[in-house]
Design an enzyme around this catalytic site. Structure first.
Site, short mmCIF file in Angstrom:
data_model
loop_
_atom_site.label_atom_id
_atom_site.label_comp_id
_atom_site.label_asym_id
_atom_site.label_seq_id
_atom_site.Cartn_x
_atom_site.Cartn_y
_atom_site.Cartn_z
N HIS A 148 -28.44 28.05 11.66
CA HIS A 148 -28.99 26.51 11.89
C HIS A 148 -27.78 25.60 12.18
O HIS A 148 -26.78 25.53 11.45
CB HIS A 148 -29.48 26.17 10.42
CG HIS A 148 -30.15 24.92 10.15
ND1 HIS A 148 -31.43 24.82 10.24
CD2 HIS A 148 -29.67 23.75 10.44
CE1 HIS A 148 -31.81 23.42 10.06
NE2 HIS A 148 -30.75 22.76 10.46
N HIS A 182 -26.61 22.04 15.14
CA HIS A 182 -27.06 20.98 15.84
C HIS A 182 -26.05 20.74 17.00
O HIS A 182 -25.13 19.98 16.99
CB HIS A 182 -27.62 19.79 14.99
CG HIS A 182 -28.59 19.90 14.16
ND1 HIS A 182 -29.93 19.42 14.45
CD2 HIS A 182 -28.77 20.21 12.85
CE1 HIS A 182 -30.59 19.58 13.44
NE2 HIS A 182 -30.08 20.33 12.59
N GLN A 187 -36.86 15.23 16.01
CA GLN A 187 -36.01 14.68 14.76
C GLN A 187 -36.89 13.37 13.94
O GLN A 187 -36.58 13.38 12.89
CB GLN A 187 -34.62 14.24 15.34
CG GLN A 187 -33.85 13.46 14.37
CD GLN A 187 -33.14 14.31 13.38
OE1 GLN A 187 -32.32 15.23 13.69
NE2 GLN A 187 -33.61 14.17 12.13
N HIS A 229 -37.12 22.29 9.67
CA HIS A 229 -36.44 21.62 8.52
C HIS A 229 -37.76 21.31 7.41
O HIS A 229 -38.66 20.45 7.86
CB HIS A 229 -35.95 20.04 9.11
CG HIS A 229 -34.74 20.49 10.04
ND1 HIS A 229 -34.72 21.11 11.12
CD2 HIS A 229 -33.52 19.89 9.80
CE1 HIS A 229 -33.54 20.90 11.75
NE2 HIS A 229 -32.78 20.21 11.12
N GLU A 285 -36.04 18.68 3.18
CA GLU A 285 -34.64 18.25 2.85
C GLU A 285 -34.55 17.22 2.25
O GLU A 285 -34.29 16.12 2.69
CB GLU A 285 -34.08 18.25 4.38
CG GLU A 285 -32.35 18.20 4.18
CD GLU A 285 -31.78 17.90 5.59
OE1 GLU A 285 -30.62 18.01 5.60
OE2 GLU A 285 -32.30 17.90 6.67
N ASP A 310 -25.18 24.03 10.13
CA ASP A 310 -26.02 22.70 10.18
C ASP A 310 -25.09 21.87 11.12
O ASP A 310 -25.52 21.47 12.08
CB ASP A 310 -26.11 22.21 9.00
CG ASP A 310 -27.33 21.22 9.06
OD1 ASP A 310 -27.96 21.09 9.93
OD2 ASP A 310 -27.69 20.45 8.16
N TRP A 326 -23.75 13.46 10.72
CA TRP A 326 -24.15 13.87 9.26
C TRP A 326 -22.74 14.30 8.29
O TRP A 326 -23.06 14.28 7.18
CB TRP A 326 -25.32 14.97 9.32
CG TRP A 326 -26.51 14.23 9.72
CD1 TRP A 326 -27.55 13.38 9.13
CD2 TRP A 326 -27.07 14.00 11.19
NE1 TRP A 326 -28.46 13.12 10.07
CE2 TRP A 326 -28.20 13.69 11.16
CE3 TRP A 326 -26.41 14.71 12.18
CZ2 TRP A 326 -28.62 13.43 12.50
CZ3 TRP A 326 -26.99 14.60 13.41
CH2 TRP A 326 -28.42 13.88 13.55
#
Length: 430
Positions: free
Chosen positions: A57, A59, A152, A210, A213, A309, A315
């Site tokens: 996982h 991005h 997203q 996802h 979360e 992630d 983030w």
């Protein structure tokens, strides 16, 4: 003559003094005392040789963008999403390609051999999709890059997201993604799961959503995901990522939910570094940990793989592409402190995550791909404790990254002249 022989290795299953012979990109022998010649011989000196690390996982379209166009001041998930929305219009396809390639350089140095990256499909230009399809091609000789079509901003909430997601899949993206808890209503979230799973079933693709979360215990889209997995016959092809709301659910509901996930054959992908950073932001004290119920999921028989992630993006401002950091955090937050638990955390960033991604030829056995990592540690637990250096990274039987042995030189009266941190564990820990 072999292409490569690794001598005197310790394997993740505990075997010691093992040699590994590689030819034409494949492991051809795993046994003691191989005497044949090889184009290259690597002396493992009793250190741990593992299959490559796997990140299920990530991005990659956002990685290494920290500070562009600004910093995430609150450090929250929602500000990160808003900041990503500001970045998308101002970045170019080449920007994304160059950042992603730099990250892949770092990933190789840290022994990563496979990455599943979500790529945003809520950009009508699909710049991230174009970029990561190009990156996937460029890195294919040294990283298995699997791409997830990820709306997203919500596949129903965003007016063009569904069409863009279908376009991305038509362009060659591998996996169907989603974010049901970000839809406007719970009903829309459940509907998005249904529609996206139907697309995956029609196209014969895997699913990775996802899911929940959130700190909200009423965010229960994993239940819908498990149901749709069974309804559509997607068992063994579906993963729920994050699942953080489960840490806030009451025990009675979870006692029903986990068996449903087991029946559906759904995988679980917690992301320890990010979950512990982003969740619990509305709490004062006591403050929730953020990570899902890893022990309970694992003990029920669900395959659990840890993901990283984010690395230096809207983030998360930290990260080094080190899956042992991920395992280290998952171990601590999940209080996985027995010897068996700690060894399992190594599996969560190797074999388990490889199973989730459906990687073929993964492992250390005759006939497996000759993709290996030599670690400056004597076993799996010590690899996590030390976040061990990667002394050699091997792809298709060739060394593609090397690092010098990390040894400290000491000047202490009556004490050793040098110190190898891998030699300082108790000989027989209990």
């Amino acid at each position: 003559m072999f292409d490569l022989i690794i001598k005197n290795a310790t394997l993740p299953d505990g075997r010691t003094g093992v040699d590994i012979a590689c030819q034409n990109g494949v492991i051809t022998a795993v046994e003691a005392g191989i005497t044949a010649e090889a184009a290259e011989v690597v002396n493992a000196s009793g250190y741990l040789v593992s299959p490559p690390f796997v990140d299920p996982h990530f991005h990659m379209d956002a990685t290494l963008s920290l500070g562009t166009p600004r910093m995430n001041v609150s450090g929250t998930l929602l500000e990160g999403i808003a900041l990503w929305g500001e970045l998308k219009p101002v970045q170019s396809v080449d920007d994304i390609i160059q950042r992603a390639l730099r990250y892949c350089d770092l990933a190789v140095s840290m022994g990563l051999g496979a990455i599943r990256s979500h790529v945003d499909t809520c950009d009508d230009e699909l710049k991230g999709v174009d970029a990561l399809l190009e990156v996937r091609e460029q890195v294919k000789d040294y990283i298995d890059l699997q791409l997830v079509a990820f709306p997203q901003d919500g596949v129903l909430r965003d007016p063009t997201a569904m069409a863009n997601t279908l376009r991305a899949l038509d362009m060659g993206v591998d996996v169907v993604g989603g974010i049901p808890h970000f839809e406007r209503t719970m009903a829309d979230g459940a509907n998005s799961v249904r529609q996206l799973c139907e697309i995956a079933a029609d196209r014969g693709l895997m699913v990775d959503m996802h899911c929940d979360e959130s700190d909200d215990p009423h965010s229960r889209h994993i239940e819908t995901l498990a149901y749709e997995t069974q309804r559509l016959g997607l068992q063994g092809r579906v993963a729920g990522s994050h699942l953080t709301s489960m840490h806030s659910m009451d025990n009675y509901y979870v006692s029903k939910l986990i068996p449903l996930m087991v029946e559906a054959g759904v995988y679980a992908i917690p992301n320890p570094l990010i979950n512990i950073m982003l969740q619990g932001r509305h709490d004062t004290y006591p403050k929730r940990r953020g990570q899902t119920r890893v022990r309970e999921l694992r003990d029920a028989g669900i395959t659990v793989g840890f993901g990283s992630d984010c690395v230096m993006d809207p983030w998360y401002s930290m990260g080094t592409a080190d899956m042992l950091d991920v395992a280290f955090m998952g171990l601590h937050v999940g209080q996985l402190s027995s010897r068996e638990d700690m060894a399992w955390c190594f599996d969560a960033v190797t074999q388990n995550s490889a199973n989730i991604m459906g990687l073929e030829g993964y492992g250390i056995a005759k006939g497996c791909a000759a993709n290996l990592v030599l670690l400056q540690a004597r076993d799996k637990i010590e690899a996590i404790r030390l976040r061990a250096d990667r002394l050699a990274v091997i792809r298709k039987g060739k060394v593609i990254a090397r690092k010098q042995l990390s040894v400290s030189n000491l000047s202490l009266p009556g004490r050793p002249e040098s110190l190898d941190p891998a030699d300082y564990a108790p000989k027989s820990p209990t």
